[in-house]
Design a protein around this motif. Structure first.
Motif, short mmCIF file in Angstrom:
data_model
loop_
_atom_site.label_atom_id
_atom_site.label_comp_id
_atom_site.label_asym_id
_atom_site.label_seq_id
_atom_site.Cartn_x
_atom_site.Cartn_y
_atom_site.Cartn_z
N GLN A 74 -3.38 -8.29 9.25
CA GLN A 74 -2.65 -8.78 10.36
C GLN A 74 -3.20 -8.46 11.90
O GLN A 74 -3.23 -9.27 12.56
CB GLN A 74 -1.16 -8.57 10.23
CG GLN A 74 -0.34 -9.44 10.84
CD GLN A 74 -0.50 -11.03 10.38
OE1 GLN A 74 -0.74 -11.28 9.36
NE2 GLN A 74 -0.59 -11.98 11.52
N PHE A 114 -1.94 -4.96 4.15
CA PHE A 114 -1.49 -6.22 4.73
C PHE A 114 -1.59 -6.24 6.41
O PHE A 114 -1.84 -7.03 7.09
CB PHE A 114 -0.09 -6.59 4.24
CG PHE A 114 0.33 -8.01 4.90
CD1 PHE A 114 -0.04 -9.15 4.69
CD2 PHE A 114 1.41 -7.98 5.92
CE1 PHE A 114 0.41 -10.35 5.14
CE2 PHE A 114 1.97 -8.87 6.46
CZ PHE A 114 1.65 -10.16 6.22
N ILE A 115 -1.13 -4.90 6.89
CA ILE A 115 -0.65 -4.62 8.12
C ILE A 115 -2.15 -4.72 8.91
O ILE A 115 -2.21 -5.22 10.06
CB ILE A 115 0.19 -3.29 8.48
CG1 ILE A 115 1.64 -3.75 8.28
CG2 ILE A 115 0.17 -2.95 9.76
CD1 ILE A 115 2.38 -2.54 8.03
N ASP A 116 -3.10 -4.00 8.35
CA ASP A 116 -4.50 -3.91 8.97
C ASP A 116 -5.04 -5.31 9.09
O ASP A 116 -5.51 -5.70 10.04
CB ASP A 116 -5.29 -2.98 8.13
CG ASP A 116 -4.87 -1.62 8.21
OD1 ASP A 116 -4.10 -1.27 9.00
OD2 ASP A 116 -5.26 -0.75 7.29
N LEU A 138 2.87 0.09 -3.58
CA LEU A 138 3.42 -0.73 -2.51
C LEU A 138 3.02 -0.55 -1.10
O LEU A 138 2.81 -1.50 -0.37
CB LEU A 138 5.03 -0.89 -2.84
CG LEU A 138 5.78 -2.10 -2.12
CD1 LEU A 138 5.22 -3.43 -2.40
CD2 LEU A 138 7.11 -1.88 -2.31
N GLU A 139 3.26 0.70 -0.92
CA GLU A 139 2.86 1.31 0.55
C GLU A 139 1.42 0.90 0.72
O GLU A 139 1.20 0.58 1.87
CB GLU A 139 3.37 2.67 0.54
CG GLU A 139 4.72 3.01 0.61
CD GLU A 139 4.83 4.54 0.60
OE1 GLU A 139 3.95 5.24 0.63
OE2 GLU A 139 6.17 5.03 0.76
N ARG A 140 0.51 0.95 -0.02
CA ARG A 140 -0.81 0.79 0.19
C ARG A 140 -1.09 -0.61 0.38
O ARG A 140 -1.82 -0.95 1.24
CB ARG A 140 -1.73 1.48 -0.87
CG ARG A 140 -2.08 2.72 -1.17
CD ARG A 140 -3.16 3.22 -1.96
NE ARG A 140 -2.71 2.78 -3.46
CZ ARG A 140 -2.04 3.48 -4.33
NH1 ARG A 140 -1.56 4.77 -3.76
NH2 ARG A 140 -1.86 3.28 -5.39
N LYS A 141 -0.19 -1.50 -0.34
CA LYS A 141 -0.55 -2.94 -0.03
C LYS A 141 -0.11 -3.18 1.16
O LYS A 141 -0.59 -4.26 1.95
CB LYS A 141 0.33 -3.46 -1.40
CG LYS A 141 -0.47 -3.83 -2.46
CD LYS A 141 0.18 -4.39 -3.77
CE LYS A 141 -0.35 -4.51 -4.99
NZ LYS A 141 0.13 -5.13 -5.97
N ILE A 142 1.08 -2.84 1.51
CA ILE A 142 1.72 -3.08 3.06
C ILE A 142 1.02 -2.78 4.03
O ILE A 142 0.52 -3.45 4.92
CB ILE A 142 3.16 -2.47 3.13
CG1 ILE A 142 4.15 -3.32 2.41
CG2 ILE A 142 3.73 -2.51 4.39
CD1 ILE A 142 5.48 -2.66 2.09
N ASP A 143 0.31 -1.31 3.74
CA ASP A 143 -0.68 -0.93 4.92
C ASP A 143 -1.69 -1.88 5.06
O ASP A 143 -2.31 -2.14 5.98
CB ASP A 143 -1.02 0.64 4.57
CG ASP A 143 -0.17 1.48 4.69
OD1 ASP A 143 1.14 1.15 5.61
OD2 ASP A 143 -0.15 2.61 4.21
#
Length: 96
Positions: free
Chosen positions: A75, A71-73, A64-69
């Protein structure tokens, strides 16, 4: 001194009660020991399940942390592109 039949009878009764109680205590101790062994096995099994669950949760959180990272990149890239496009439009009239 002559032997007292009542005293012998009382002594025999007390001895019987002691032996019966001792035998009962031994059985109850055996039951408690067996139950304690069963509880220890169950605790060991639960400990192993908790450890496996903890490992699984950790793996899921890492994903999940990798997916969030990611997504942030993405964005940030979109925001940078929008800033570039808007900056290129600054000072231009709408009719151009």
């Amino acid at each position: 001194m002559p032997e007292d039949p009542i005293a012998h009878s009382e002594l025999a009764a007390l001895t019987r009660r002691f032996e019966e109680t001792s035998a009962q205590d031994s059985r109850e101790f055996g039951i408690i020991k067996s139950d304690l062994t069963a509880v220890r096995l169950q605790v060991g099994n639960l400990d192993q399940k908790v450890e496996n669950l903890s490992s699984h949760v950790t793996q899921r959180l890492d994903g999940l942390e990798r997916k969030i990272d990611g997504f942030i990149d993405e964005q940030r890239t979109v925001n940078a592109t929008m800033v570039e496009l808007l900056s290129s439009l600054v000072g231009k009239s709408t009719g151009e």
